[in-house]
Design a protein around this motif. Structure first.
Motif, mmCIF file in Angstrom:
data_model
loop_
_atom_site.group_PDB
_atom_site.id
_atom_site.type_symbol
_atom_site.label_atom_id
_atom_site.label_comp_id
_atom_site.label_asym_id
_atom_site.label_seq_id
_atom_site.Cartn_x
_atom_site.Cartn_y
_atom_site.Cartn_z
ATOM 1 N N GLY A 36 41.530 50.045 50.163
ATOM 2 C CA GLY A 36 42.290 49.186 49.280
ATOM 3 C C GLY A 36 43.148 48.171 50.014
ATOM 4 O O GLY A 36 43.099 48.004 51.220
ATOM 5 N N SER A 63 42.681 51.196 46.042
ATOM 6 C CA SER A 63 43.480 50.052 45.581
ATOM 7 C C SER A 63 43.904 50.211 44.122
ATOM 8 O O SER A 63 44.950 49.713 43.726
ATOM 9 C CB SER A 63 42.717 48.747 45.778
ATOM 10 O OG SER A 63 41.679 48.620 44.848
ATOM 11 N N LYS A 64 43.124 50.947 43.333
ATOM 12 C CA LYS A 64 43.535 51.173 41.930
ATOM 13 C C LYS A 64 44.729 52.128 41.897
ATOM 14 O O LYS A 64 45.671 51.942 41.133
ATOM 15 C CB LYS A 64 42.381 51.758 41.117
ATOM 16 C CG LYS A 64 41.196 50.846 41.008
ATOM 17 C CD LYS A 64 40.102 51.433 40.179
ATOM 18 C CE LYS A 64 39.503 52.681 40.797
ATOM 19 N NZ LYS A 64 38.807 52.431 42.082
ATOM 20 N N GLN A 103 37.575 47.951 43.341
ATOM 21 C CA GLN A 103 38.757 47.396 42.674
ATOM 22 C C GLN A 103 38.778 47.720 41.176
ATOM 23 O O GLN A 103 39.835 47.727 40.563
ATOM 24 C CB GLN A 103 38.819 45.871 42.841
ATOM 25 C CG GLN A 103 39.154 45.399 44.238
ATOM 26 C CD GLN A 103 37.978 45.457 45.186
ATOM 27 O OE1 GLN A 103 36.825 45.470 44.771
ATOM 28 N NE2 GLN A 103 38.271 45.508 46.469
ATOM 29 N N SER A 159 44.459 44.045 41.623
ATOM 30 C CA SER A 159 43.030 44.294 41.777
ATOM 31 C C SER A 159 42.242 43.007 41.584
ATOM 32 O O SER A 159 41.232 42.780 42.262
ATOM 33 C CB SER A 159 42.549 45.329 40.760
ATOM 34 O OG SER A 159 43.129 46.573 41.028
ATOM 35 N N ALA A 176 42.384 41.042 44.798
ATOM 36 C CA ALA A 176 41.564 41.659 45.849
ATOM 37 C C ALA A 176 40.080 41.400 45.586
ATOM 38 O O ALA A 176 39.299 41.150 46.516
ATOM 39 C CB ALA A 176 41.843 43.151 45.912
ATOM 40 N N TYR A 177 39.696 41.440 44.332
ATOM 41 C CA TYR A 177 38.298 41.216 43.943
ATOM 42 C C TYR A 177 37.888 39.767 44.236
ATOM 43 O O TYR A 177 36.821 39.502 44.799
ATOM 44 C CB TYR A 177 38.177 41.557 42.455
ATOM 45 C CG TYR A 177 36.864 41.239 41.791
ATOM 46 C CD1 TYR A 177 35.710 41.943 42.112
ATOM 47 C CD2 TYR A 177 36.786 40.253 40.815
ATOM 48 C CE1 TYR A 177 34.510 41.672 41.466
ATOM 49 C CE2 TYR A 177 35.594 39.974 40.168
ATOM 50 C CZ TYR A 177 34.465 40.684 40.499
ATOM 51 O OH TYR A 177 33.284 40.409 39.862
#
Ligand code: SF4
Length: 767
Positions: A30, A98-99, A641, A653, A656-657
């Protein structure tokens, strides 16, 4: 929340951090920095800091969290060292994905629902808890009188920890018998095939002890059941020099760490598995002892694969025959410390059940069932107490003997316990369902989306517990604002984790008070039960008290568990079947499912073999495949993510995606249509173009992401975006708009997420 506890000389629970000691945590895959909300940022004075425990339940993994709290605000997160789900074992670093790391972002999200809401004169309005509970109870009573409770559907997401209370109110007391099975939205083909073959609901690989891992339609490095899984794969590589093979048309994070990536032609996995069995049998590499003593149906399996040579499979799968031979031999020679493990990549296929059965059979063939480094049978090895039983409270089962609807067009519905997700709109249209209660889920993103929206409008009563405004909460009559992962107590048990031969329990008190007017699950269900006249079934003041009563079975209090975060509480050996056989009708591992009455009847109904067999995707029974008009196969994808965390509007998220696929500079935070540059070039499409995805039934529009990591002829996008999603502006497209009632896998009723499509360039600007 309780004050700082004393240090008892053992486990330090609520430890005051030294100034500057609250380091930002980094998830395994993450992002490294927590984006905190305004409320949390305001809590910057370090004098009041403490570290408490929590558990993440954004997916079902229950990774243990350490939460830094300052002045009542959560300001940082990390995993718990040694935790069975968040860590790779004792003394090993604990991390969150990361979630999990995004939970601060969720808790303090400005878009979060913070007040109960009720619908009056067609409009939702904020209400007090008393009003909302009274309103819900009255509407439920009217509903029961007018339609009967059997027409009230139950739909459950996470956390699993509150299902007992949800079931107690709606199933046992209210008497609603029907629920939508998660197996029909997520894992039916591989979990049912495994359950029917082995008698266990699920399997889990003994990753860290394995010597040969085939991640088959399984992106274990980023779509996992806890952080221990990717760590286990890396441990196997480092410590056992394990071979990792990734079979997937997409170049995933798992393909990145694999020794071999096999970009198989989609939906042909069953043919590859049969050819591997052909090699293993021809070479005499199967486990005669296991097959002779513990299995049924080997002869029909052997017959089914006799002519399924690697050359035969190469034509179908686009995998070289020598490669098939190599992985078959490598897998068999490493047995019993080898595992072939199917996952949602197989479940999403319309011929997924047979493909999964063929893959699962390989594990039986080489005898790696429940072995060290093989595929383990799901068990916790212990149970918890029933708090009602202990208090002498008899819980009624008012759902029993209620009629459930029959759907002749869909034979599987006679054989699966719960209603298939895609058939809910039909049930509403037929008057079999008139209302539903939704628990932390977003049904319209799981299939048959447009029909689900219409069905929601048709229903007389919709009650939901959620944190964000989604396609369901916006259409609900009652919205209960639920407490987040950081604001709830939690308890979970299991055996799958980084301790291969131990069962564990994990639990935590709430790390912080709920924000706004949100409430903890137990408090919501207790208040509703009291209003409905069922208060006697909720005698505990809090969820913590209920958990405390459950834990007496293992001599642990909830306070003690909260101090520790987790406890290893049971031992179970490998090869559990040696003591009493498999939990199947015949006590054996079944290659051929003719011993399973439900499957035998269904297979006869639809005309398929009960033994492993090859059913191509263009077989009439197994749905649509590509043609001249729709030459590309579209599929629904997951990335770390959003994998099973897409019900949450996490801007962290989304960032990050976008970065992952190189579109962070675009003014767009929706999902992308991943397309191979060859397919894009043939259509004049460039990276960042806006494109239309057209199927025979429907269309969606997305931004194109040209990506070598997706096999030519195959396109896809991540779900959880667009209309009905939790993203505040519904940016992107809901991929399940392409899915219709008939798109289900014919054995399990699972939503089939593959569609023949054509892609058309619309232009360079987002529309
Ligand atoms: S989302 Fe799942 S894997 Fe990630 S931290 Fe939470 S529980 Fe663990």
């Amino acid at each position: 929340m309780s004050e700082t506890d004393a240090n008892d000389g053992g486990v330090r629970r609520r430890t005051l951090l030294k100034a500057g000691g609250a380091a930002a945590a980094v998830g395994l895959t993450g992002v490294g920095i927590n984006a905190v909300g305004e409320e949390a940022e305001a809590a910057s004075d370090e004098s009041g800091r403490e570290t408490v425990h929590g558990n993440c339940w954004i997916c079902r993994a229950s990774c243990g969290q350490e939460v830094t709290v300052a002045d009542g605000k959560a300001i940082d997160l990390t995993g718990v060292d040694g935790h069975p789900k968040a860590s790779a074992g004792e003394g090993r670093e604990g991390t969150l994905c990361s979630k999990g790391m995004g939970q601060l972002n969720k808790t303090y999200n400005p878009n979060r629902i913070r007040e109960p809401h009720i619908r009056e004169d067609g409009e939702l309005r904020a209400a007090s808890w008393d009003e909302a509970i009274e309103f819900a109870a009255q509407r439920l009573e009217e509903f029961a009188e007018e339609h009967g409770p059997e027409k009230f559907l139950r739909y459950q997401g996470y956390p699993l920890g509150k299902h007992p209370w949800h079931d107690l109110v709606f199933k046992n007391l209210y008497g609603a018998p029907i629920k939508v099975g998660r197996k029909t939205t997520c894992h039916g083909p591989f979990s049912d095939s495994w359950a029917w073959m082995s008698g266990y609901g699920r399997e889990w690989p003994d990753w860290q002890n394995s010597e040969y891992i085939i991640a088959w339609g399984r992106n274990v490095m980023e779509c996992f059941r806890g952080q221990w899984e990717p760590k286990g794969v890396l441990d196997a590589k480092e410590r056992n020099d394990a071979t990792v093979v990734c079979i997937d048309p997409r170049y995933t994070k798992t393909a990145e760490v694999a020794d071999q990536w096999i970009p198989i032609k989609p939906r042909t996995d069953g043919a590859l598995a049969l050819a591997m069995a052909n090699v293993i049998i021809e070479e005499g590499l199967y486990d005669e002892e296991f097959i002779g003593n513990y299995t049924h149906g080997f002869e029909s399996y052997k017959e089914a694969v006799a002519d399924k040579t690697p050359e035969w499979a190469a034509e179908i799968t686009d995998v070289d025959a020598d490669v098939i031979r190599d992985i078959a031999i490598g897998f068999a020679e490493a047995a019993p410390s080898s595992v072939a493990f199917p996952w949602t990549g197989i479940a999403y296929q319309s011929n997924g059940f047979k493909n999964a059965q063929n893959i699962q059979a390989l594990n039986g063939l080489v005898g790696n069932i429940d072995s060290k480094g093989g595929t383990r049978q799901w068990t916790a090895g212990f149970g918890l107490d029933d708090p009602h039983e202990k208090q002498g409270i008899d819980v009624p089962a008012n759902y029993e003997d209620q009629p459930t609807p029959d759907y002749d067009d869909y034979p599987f519905q006679r054989h699966v316990r719960d209603l298939s997700h895609n058939l809910v709109p039909k049930a509403v249209e037929r008057g079999d369902i008139k209302g539903f209660v939704n628990n932390w889920s977003q049904p319209p993103k799981s299939g048959n989306t447009r029909a689900w929206f219409e069905a929601l409008e048709e229903m007389d009563l919709v009650i939901t517990v959620d944190a964000f405004w989604t396609g369901v909460s916006k259409r609900a009559d009652v919205v209960f604002p639920g407490a987040s992962q950081l604001e709830q107590p939690f308890l979970q048990t299991g055996g799958d984790g980084s301790y291969s031969t131990n069962g564990w329990v994990t639990g935590s008190k709430p790390a912080i008070e709920p924000v706004g007017n949100c409430r903890r699950d137990y408090q919501v269900y207790k208040a509703l039960a009291e209003e409905m006249g069922w208060g006697e079934y909720f005698p505990w003041e809090t969820g913590e008290e209920y958990y405390d009563s459950q834990l007496e079975a293992i001599g642990l209090s909830f306070d003690e568990l909260d101090e520790k975060s987790y406890e290893i509480v049971a031992d179970f050996e490998y090869r559990q079947y040696e003591d009493g056989g498999f939990d199947t009708e015949n006590g054996l591992f079944n290659f051929d499912l003719d011993a399973k009455p439900e499957y035998k009847a269904l297979a006869d109904d639809i005309g398929v073999s009960t033994a492993p067999a090859w059913h191509p995707p263009d077989d009439d029974l197994f749905g649509e495949t590509t043609n001249e008009e729709y030459p590309l196969l579209f599929t629904d994808l997951m990335v770390e993510q959003f994998s099973r965390g897409h019900c949450q509007a996490l801007s962290q998220s989304l960032e990050a995606y976008a970065q992952r696929f190189g579109h962070e500079d675009e003014d767009y935070r929706g999902n992308y249509l991943h397309i191979n540059p060859k397919d894009a070039k043939a259509r004049g499409i460039e990276d960042g173009d806006w494109v239309k995805v057209q199927s025979a039934d429907d269309e969606i529009e997305l931004m194109a992401n040209l990506w070598e990591g997706i096999r030519p002829g195959w396109v896809g996008t991540e779900n959880g975006f667009g209309v009905g999603s939790a993203q505040p502006d519904e940016e992107g497209a809901n991929s399940m708009l392409l899915n219709k009632e008939r798109h289900v896998e014919p054995t399990t009723g699972m939503t089939a997420r593959n569609h023949p499509v054509e892609i058309e360039r619309l232009g360079g600007e987002p529309r």
